[in-house]
Enzyme design. Sequence first.
Site, mmCIF file in Angstrom:
data_model
loop_
_atom_site.group_PDB
_atom_site.id
_atom_site.type_symbol
_atom_site.label_atom_id
_atom_site.label_comp_id
_atom_site.label_asym_id
_atom_site.label_seq_id
_atom_site.Cartn_x
_atom_site.Cartn_y
_atom_site.Cartn_z
ATOM 1 N N ALA A 19 0.885 -1.363 -0.163
ATOM 2 C CA ALA A 19 0.083 0.008 0.035
ATOM 3 C C ALA A 19 0.913 1.355 -0.063
ATOM 4 O O ALA A 19 0.656 2.155 -0.898
ATOM 5 C CB ALA A 19 -1.052 -0.119 1.124
ATOM 6 N N ALA A 20 1.551 1.472 1.087
ATOM 7 C CA ALA A 20 2.501 2.729 0.873
ATOM 8 C C ALA A 20 3.383 2.766 0.035
ATOM 9 O O ALA A 20 3.586 3.972 -0.666
ATOM 10 C CB ALA A 20 3.045 2.837 2.449
ATOM 11 N N ARG A 33 4.159 9.904 -11.519
ATOM 12 C CA ARG A 33 3.350 10.845 -12.179
ATOM 13 C C ARG A 33 3.905 12.370 -12.167
ATOM 14 O O ARG A 33 3.655 13.288 -12.984
ATOM 15 C CB ARG A 33 2.054 11.123 -11.390
ATOM 16 C CG ARG A 33 1.133 9.748 -11.774
ATOM 17 C CD ARG A 33 0.058 9.828 -10.842
ATOM 18 N NE ARG A 33 -0.807 8.435 -11.309
ATOM 19 C CZ ARG A 33 -1.736 7.912 -10.455
ATOM 20 N NH1 ARG A 33 -1.833 8.449 -9.190
ATOM 21 N NH2 ARG A 33 -2.270 7.110 -10.930
ATOM 22 N N GLU A 54 10.676 -5.655 -2.997
ATOM 23 C CA GLU A 54 9.412 -6.594 -2.112
ATOM 24 C C GLU A 54 9.943 -7.780 -2.041
ATOM 25 O O GLU A 54 10.874 -8.592 -2.631
ATOM 26 C CB GLU A 54 8.420 -6.545 -3.053
ATOM 27 C CG GLU A 54 7.356 -7.638 -2.510
ATOM 28 C CD GLU A 54 6.822 -7.349 -1.240
ATOM 29 O OE1 GLU A 54 6.709 -8.293 -0.421
ATOM 30 O OE2 GLU A 54 6.619 -6.050 -0.842
ATOM 31 N N SER A 91 0.849 -4.839 -4.305
ATOM 32 C CA SER A 91 -0.384 -4.013 -4.052
ATOM 33 C C SER A 91 -1.585 -5.048 -4.053
ATOM 34 O O SER A 91 -2.598 -4.964 -4.897
ATOM 35 C CB SER A 91 -0.594 -3.302 -5.416
ATOM 36 O OG SER A 91 0.341 -2.050 -5.149
ATOM 37 N N CYS A 111 -6.953 -6.217 3.932
ATOM 38 C CA CYS A 111 -8.143 -6.280 4.720
ATOM 39 C C CYS A 111 -9.242 -7.375 3.977
ATOM 40 O O CYS A 111 -10.140 -7.556 4.785
ATOM 41 C CB CYS A 111 -8.608 -4.980 4.738
ATOM 42 S SG CYS A 111 -7.700 -3.906 5.548
ATOM 43 N N ASN A 158 -2.279 3.887 2.561
ATOM 44 C CA ASN A 158 -2.137 4.669 1.691
ATOM 45 C C ASN A 158 -1.837 6.139 1.231
ATOM 46 O O ASN A 158 -1.289 6.569 0.457
ATOM 47 C CB ASN A 158 -3.422 4.464 0.856
ATOM 48 C CG ASN A 158 -3.484 2.798 0.105
ATOM 49 O OD1 ASN A 158 -3.173 2.761 -0.940
ATOM 50 N ND2 ASN A 158 -4.053 1.857 1.202
ATOM 51 N N TYR A 178 -32.054 13.906 5.082
ATOM 52 C CA TYR A 178 -33.172 13.296 5.631
ATOM 53 C C TYR A 178 -34.325 12.774 4.719
ATOM 54 O O TYR A 178 -34.636 13.482 3.834
ATOM 55 C CB TYR A 178 -33.812 14.136 6.580
ATOM 56 C CG TYR A 178 -35.273 13.931 6.813
ATOM 57 C CD1 TYR A 178 -35.415 12.560 7.549
ATOM 58 C CD2 TYR A 178 -36.421 14.427 6.466
ATOM 59 C CE1 TYR A 178 -36.940 12.214 7.820
ATOM 60 C CE2 TYR A 178 -37.720 14.210 6.720
ATOM 61 C CZ TYR A 178 -37.817 12.934 7.362
ATOM 62 O OH TYR A 178 -39.061 12.454 7.784
ATOM 63 N N ARG A 204 -27.531 16.346 21.883
ATOM 64 C CA ARG A 204 -28.372 17.371 22.307
ATOM 65 C C ARG A 204 -28.713 16.688 23.790
ATOM 66 O O ARG A 204 -29.132 17.621 24.572
ATOM 67 C CB ARG A 204 -29.653 17.235 21.695
ATOM 68 C CG ARG A 204 -29.722 18.163 20.480
ATOM 69 C CD ARG A 204 -30.759 17.962 19.652
ATOM 70 N NE ARG A 204 -32.137 18.050 20.404
ATOM 71 C CZ ARG A 204 -33.356 17.829 19.726
ATOM 72 N NH1 ARG A 204 -33.439 17.406 18.156
ATOM 73 N NH2 ARG A 204 -34.413 17.913 20.365
#
Length: 436
Positions: free
Chosen positions: A10-11, A21, A32, A38, A42, A297, A418, A434
Amino acid sequence: MNYVIIGGDAAGMSAAMQIVRHDPTASVTTLEMGDDYSYAQCGLPYLIGGLIDDPDQLVARTVETFRRKYKIDARTRHEVTGIDPTARRVFGEHFDLTYDKLLIATGARPFLPSWEGKSLDGVHTLKTIPDARRLLRELKQDVDNVVIIGGGYIGLEMAENFAARGKQVTIVERNSQLATIFDPDLAEHIHAEAEKNGIKLVFDQEVQALGGTKRVEEVVTDKQTLPADLVLVAIGVRPNTDFVKGSGIELSENGAIKVNAFMETNLASIYAAGDCATQYHRIKERDDYIPLGTHANKQGRIAGINMSGRPRSFKGIVGTSIVKFFSLTLGRTGLSKREAEQHGIPYQAVTAELPQHASYYPGAEKLLIRLLYQPNTGQLLGAQLFGRDGVDKRLDVLATALYHGMTMQELEDLDLAYAPPYNGVWDPVQQTARRK
């Protein structure tokens, strides 16, 4: 500019994509130690439970995609064993590379104590796709009794997914509750959900050994012996930073690399991000360690932007997390009572149980909300939510409110959506606020 990134998940790859980019002339090498780049860690529990059919569905981008499309020198089975900051080099058993800028994004590893029997067949941790593949192979064998050691998020998710495969599941927890990030009285709702779904809970017991000849057969605690055909150890993680010791990189007490808002370490041209690094907690106003994919990330993205010469700061975290446990959703953000007390932060709490949408509309379910706030100013400090529907919507509202330092009165003033199928004219969050 020669960029080297240690870690391909991820990081690390979030940073690599930003560098590509923003710096078209960049030479980017990623190292790695495993074979997979990648992937969605989870999602692994749901692979075990059968909701996801194939591990490849968890891979966001393959190694070949990074190599061919983005021209990144993405290497596998390259475990870094040391860093020489003076010579600006990283090295392992079969390689030695120099860098202009370095990012450490090595993540974390599951903690496995030095119990007798920890190396027996059938003893597992879950962090990687190979871990999941091994578990899936074993579950095809004669496995009935599964013991999970640890009652945190991974333990809860795996309990549900083992149960989905028809296994008898026991959770052994050294504390007196599951999910200690929640207040003890609220955790009783988690216990009830576990027991309703046939999960056996064992509290206040320390595991001392794992028994068996070649394969695990039992879990021995300080009070009893539990039968086990398979054991999953889920008692937390440790930062993967052993290889930086002696390099001069400053570490926190738990071994995480200390970073500033720009993901810089104390050494020039060396950055760190993700589960191997610290995160600034906006409510505690200090560095923390909460290893989650969301943080990894974000920190990786920020690191890559800074490394490529465009200064941008990481704004910190508020400690937001959510988990599905059978039909119950558990969410929290900010501080619990225990955390507020540990950090000497004065607080008051208000708790309410309210329908998640208009009570007259079919399907109304109770939503339990606890809000912590600063007594003098009314500033929101934290929230915990339990329910079957609508937890995620309210949790994100409260996390946003925490990020911006809102008060309980300002929660009342929010203009929230709502319609009877989704809400009441006053949102449950506002109704709870409240009541302070």
